[in-house]
Design a protein around this motif. Sequence first.
Motif, PDB file in Angstrom:
ATOM      1  N   PHE A 254     -15.109  -5.791 -10.389  1.00  0.00           N
ATOM      2  CA  PHE A 254     -15.949  -5.819  -9.194  1.00  0.00           C
ATOM      3  C   PHE A 254     -16.554  -7.208  -9.011  1.00  0.00           C
ATOM      4  O   PHE A 254     -16.560  -7.768  -7.902  1.00  0.00           O
ATOM      5  N   ARG A 255     -17.052  -7.784 -10.120  1.00  0.00           N
ATOM      6  CA  ARG A 255     -17.677  -9.106 -10.027  1.00  0.00           C
ATOM      7  C   ARG A 255     -16.644 -10.174  -9.689  1.00  0.00           C
ATOM      8  O   ARG A 255     -16.900 -11.078  -8.888  1.00  0.00           O
ATOM      9  N   LEU A 256     -15.462 -10.073 -10.284  1.00  0.00           N
ATOM     10  CA  LEU A 256     -14.404 -11.032  -9.983  1.00  0.00           C
ATOM     11  C   LEU A 256     -14.018 -10.994  -8.512  1.00  0.00           C
ATOM     12  O   LEU A 256     -13.875 -12.037  -7.872  1.00  0.00           O
ATOM     13  N   GLU A 257     -13.850  -9.795  -7.992  1.00  0.00           N
ATOM     14  CA  GLU A 257     -13.450  -9.675  -6.587  1.00  0.00           C
ATOM     15  C   GLU A 257     -14.547 -10.196  -5.664  1.00  0.00           C
ATOM     16  O   GLU A 257     -14.262 -10.820  -4.635  1.00  0.00           O
ATOM     17  N   PHE A 258     -15.812  -9.954  -6.044  1.00  0.00           N
ATOM     18  CA  PHE A 258     -16.922 -10.491  -5.256  1.00  0.00           C
ATOM     19  C   PHE A 258     -16.872 -12.022  -5.253  1.00  0.00           C
ATOM     20  O   PHE A 258     -17.032 -12.662  -4.197  1.00  0.00           O
ATOM     21  N   LEU A 259     -16.662 -12.630  -6.422  1.00  0.00           N
ATOM     22  CA  LEU A 259     -16.627 -14.089  -6.512  1.00  0.00           C
ATOM     23  C   LEU A 259     -15.414 -14.663  -5.794  1.00  0.00           C
ATOM     24  O   LEU A 259     -15.495 -15.740  -5.191  1.00  0.00           O
ATOM     25  N   LEU A 260     -14.300 -13.947  -5.839  1.00  0.00           N
ATOM     26  CA  LEU A 260     -13.108 -14.404  -5.116  1.00  0.00           C
ATOM     27  C   LEU A 260     -13.378 -14.417  -3.623  1.00  0.00           C
ATOM     28  O   LEU A 260     -13.034 -15.388  -2.925  1.00  0.00           O
ATOM     29  N   ARG A 261     -14.002 -13.375  -3.108  1.00  0.00           N
ATOM     30  CA  ARG A 261     -14.336 -13.346  -1.682  1.00  0.00           C
ATOM     31  C   ARG A 261     -15.298 -14.474  -1.324  1.00  0.00           C
ATOM     32  O   ARG A 261     -15.176 -15.105  -0.275  1.00  0.00           O
ATOM     33  N   ARG A 262     -16.263 -14.723  -2.202  1.00  0.00           N
ATOM     34  CA  ARG A 262     -17.222 -15.802  -1.931  1.00  0.00           C
ATOM     35  C   ARG A 262     -16.503 -17.153  -1.896  1.00  0.00           C
ATOM     36  O   ARG A 262     -16.782 -17.992  -1.021  1.00  0.00           O
ATOM     37  N   ALA A 263     -15.584 -17.373  -2.841  1.00  0.00           N
ATOM     38  CA  ALA A 263     -14.853 -18.643  -2.869  1.00  0.00           C
ATOM     39  C   ALA A 263     -14.022 -18.826  -1.601  1.00  0.00           C
ATOM     40  O   ALA A 263     -13.993 -19.909  -1.009  1.00  0.00           O
ATOM     41  N   ILE A 264     -13.350 -17.764  -1.182  1.00  0.00           N
ATOM     42  CA  ILE A 264     -12.542 -17.846   0.032  1.00  0.00           C
ATOM     43  C   ILE A 264     -13.422 -18.117   1.243  1.00  0.00           C
ATOM     44  O   ILE A 264     -13.069 -18.914   2.132  1.00  0.00           O
TER      45      ILE A 264
END
Length: 323
Positions: A161-171
Amino acid sequence: MSARTSPGPTTLRRIVELACRAPSIHNTQPWLWRISDTRIDLYGDPTRQLPVADSRGRSLTVSCGAALHHAQVAADAVGLDARVARLPTPGSHDHLATIDLAPGRRSAHATADLRALERRRTDRSRFTSWPMSDERLAALSRAVSRDGVQVVPMTNVSERFRLEFLLRRAIARESSDPRYDEEQRQWIDRSPADGIPSAAVCAGADPRPRMSRFTSHDPMDLDELVQSSDGLLLISTEEDDRAAWLQAGEVLSAAWLRATTDGLSVVPLSQVVEIEETRLALTHELLGGRAAPQALLRIGWQEIGHSTRPLTPRRPVDDVLIT
């Protein structure tokens, strides 16, 4: 080739040709090679560094590390022992490795590794819905981790969940900066020899592009980046310098070839380690501040016909050889 025969220039050239099949950010192929006697030298090509997405040259060095591992696989396949010196020239920023080659014997896995090298693709299409087991991810990570470089399966629900959140933030950060979009556009259909063909981000006869960093940034589309059935592997290093980046690239290549042998597809999710904010968050929130994240890989089962898709273009060998 006999195990007792020293390599000639044709063999060394073939090793370089196979090494150049390695993955690289935006298919920039940021490497140069020098062949002499029984030695191959690898150099980073600073003219192919991405000034926006890779201002430190980290991704360039990781890409060259992948090519270095490919070169070792190719040498093994022709019965050569490859002795690698990393960063062999003090004070030289671009001289990344020296490979000294001597007659040897093929390893037991040489043929399978070479076959995987030749079949490897970056498949930006959706993976199948067949789930990736935690046990398979753990086995893959154990097989390719080495001293100083760890491959960690992200299987915990809260971690994912945290990884996907950070990936969305980076994008979101990249898509809000026109410099990133412009840099990416420059590498779509750049030339017949490098960059990303637009066909590689489209689903066959379907004109709609696959979800990738080169297509939509619509938040609704980002759910397609990581499905619940996909596996995630985080490659991290104890240090965060050029030596660590180079070895991270070697491990990335090893993981990719192992996955290919197992019938799996790999897609790097590079954005999360390109943006300093999200890279720091990965370091402290998921790695406890004890390691530096270098690559996030999405792993899944290949679609039928994956291996028949064309390779992304490659520069002619003469273009990457220097004297």
